[in-house]
Motif scaffolding. Structure first.
Motif, mmCIF file in Angstrom:
data_model
loop_
_atom_site.group_PDB
_atom_site.id
_atom_site.type_symbol
_atom_site.label_atom_id
_atom_site.label_comp_id
_atom_site.label_asym_id
_atom_site.label_seq_id
_atom_site.Cartn_x
_atom_site.Cartn_y
_atom_site.Cartn_z
ATOM 1 N N VAL A 78 0.945 -1.549 -0.086
ATOM 2 C CA VAL A 78 0.316 0.253 -0.248
ATOM 3 C C VAL A 78 0.535 1.158 0.188
ATOM 4 O O VAL A 78 1.518 1.297 0.742
ATOM 5 C CB VAL A 78 -1.100 0.160 1.099
ATOM 6 C CG1 VAL A 78 -2.221 1.047 1.280
ATOM 7 C CG2 VAL A 78 -1.237 -1.114 1.147
ATOM 8 N N ARG A 79 0.382 2.160 -0.588
ATOM 9 C CA ARG A 79 1.481 3.315 -1.145
ATOM 10 C C ARG A 79 0.677 4.880 -1.449
ATOM 11 O O ARG A 79 -0.315 4.732 -1.182
ATOM 12 C CB ARG A 79 2.061 3.040 -2.846
ATOM 13 C CG ARG A 79 3.367 1.947 -2.112
ATOM 14 C CD ARG A 79 3.919 2.309 -3.493
ATOM 15 N NE ARG A 79 4.502 0.943 -4.197
ATOM 16 C CZ ARG A 79 5.055 0.754 -5.020
ATOM 17 N NH1 ARG A 79 4.351 0.456 -6.099
ATOM 18 N NH2 ARG A 79 5.781 -0.797 -4.656
ATOM 19 N N PRO A 80 1.335 5.775 -1.038
ATOM 20 C CA PRO A 80 0.548 7.206 -0.621
ATOM 21 C C PRO A 80 0.424 7.933 -1.553
ATOM 22 O O PRO A 80 1.288 6.999 -2.662
ATOM 23 C CB PRO A 80 1.277 7.590 0.589
ATOM 24 C CG PRO A 80 2.522 7.370 0.208
ATOM 25 C CD PRO A 80 2.951 5.848 0.072
ATOM 26 N N GLU A 81 -0.492 8.103 -2.347
ATOM 27 C CA GLU A 81 -0.835 9.076 -4.021
ATOM 28 C C GLU A 81 -1.654 10.527 -3.735
ATOM 29 O O GLU A 81 -2.075 9.783 -2.863
ATOM 30 C CB GLU A 81 -2.126 7.953 -4.192
ATOM 31 C CG GLU A 81 -2.256 9.682 -5.773
ATOM 32 C CD GLU A 81 -3.172 8.619 -6.869
ATOM 33 O OE1 GLU A 81 -3.336 9.055 -8.071
ATOM 34 O OE2 GLU A 81 -4.327 7.779 -6.037
ATOM 35 N N LEU A 82 -0.939 11.081 -3.601
ATOM 36 C CA LEU A 82 -1.020 12.678 -3.573
ATOM 37 C C LEU A 82 -2.158 12.852 -4.177
ATOM 38 O O LEU A 82 -2.307 12.654 -5.357
ATOM 39 C CB LEU A 82 0.387 13.622 -4.335
ATOM 40 C CG LEU A 82 0.087 15.101 -3.743
ATOM 41 C CD1 LEU A 82 -0.369 15.607 -1.860
ATOM 42 C CD2 LEU A 82 1.380 16.223 -4.104
ATOM 43 N N LEU A 83 -3.418 13.570 -3.339
ATOM 44 C CA LEU A 83 -4.482 13.776 -4.586
ATOM 45 C C LEU A 83 -4.958 15.610 -4.646
ATOM 46 O O LEU A 83 -5.024 16.172 -5.943
ATOM 47 C CB LEU A 83 -5.781 13.390 -3.898
ATOM 48 C CG LEU A 83 -6.369 11.939 -3.555
ATOM 49 C CD1 LEU A 83 -7.203 11.992 -2.593
ATOM 50 C CD2 LEU A 83 -6.265 11.837 -5.222
ATOM 51 N N VAL A 84 -4.703 15.982 -3.533
ATOM 52 C CA VAL A 84 -4.631 17.259 -3.868
ATOM 53 C C VAL A 84 -3.205 17.703 -3.110
ATOM 54 O O VAL A 84 -3.109 17.677 -1.601
ATOM 55 C CB VAL A 84 -5.577 18.191 -2.777
ATOM 56 C CG1 VAL A 84 -5.551 19.831 -3.358
ATOM 57 C CG2 VAL A 84 -7.149 17.283 -3.266
ATOM 58 N N ALA A 85 -2.631 18.794 -3.626
ATOM 59 C CA ALA A 85 -1.246 19.301 -2.961
ATOM 60 C C ALA A 85 -1.427 20.723 -2.368
ATOM 61 O O ALA A 85 -1.858 21.391 -3.356
ATOM 62 C CB ALA A 85 -0.044 19.215 -4.317
#
Length: 142
Positions: A78-85
């Motif tokens: 499981v990895r993080p994903e950037l939605l709103v920076a």
């Protein structure tokens, strides 16, 4: 159905519905910081290939809603994903948020009229919105 186009609105609607059920979802710092996901089940199978749609599933289907069934044979971590920076201007410190769409996108320029910075941005990880993602390999059922 263009799922990616409607997904942010569906997430917002689920959050608003949760806020009606439990008002703590609407308060900053409370449960309102929760990120909701939306999934559909038993969607009619349409598209190329009819009943064998999963065999004909190609990159053209990215962003559309499709259902498939099978046996999970492998999963990634499981990895993080950037939605709103959230970014901070390196010259004046003004903050801005940028929606991310499949690639890392910085602001085009600072919104402060006295600052002419276009390239000096720092990502503020603490106030950015992140979600977990995972790659899943599915084998067709016999």
């Amino acid at each position: 159905l263009e799922y990616l186009r409607f997904e942010p609105h569906l997430r917002r609607a689920v959050g608003q519905a949760a806020g009606r059920i439990d008002p703590s979802y609407g308060r900053p710092g409370g449960a309102g910081d929760a990120v909701f996901g939306v999934a559909f089940h038993s969607v009619p199978r349409r598209g190329p290939g009819g009943p064998n749609f999963r065999r004909a599933l190609r990159s053209a289907a990215v962003g559309t809603l499709a259902e498939l069934s099978g046996t999970v044979t492998r999963t990634s971590a499981v990895r993080p994903e950037l939605l709103v920076a959230s970014f901070s201007c390196g010259k004046c410190g003004l903050g801005t948020r940028v929606q991310q769409q499949f690639c890392y996108t910085r602001p085009a320029g600072c919104k402060n009229p006295r600052c002419e910075s276009a390239n000096d941005w720092r990502l503020v990880k603490e106030t950015s919105t992140w979600v977990d993602w995972q790659r899943v390999r599915v084998q067709e059922d016999p």
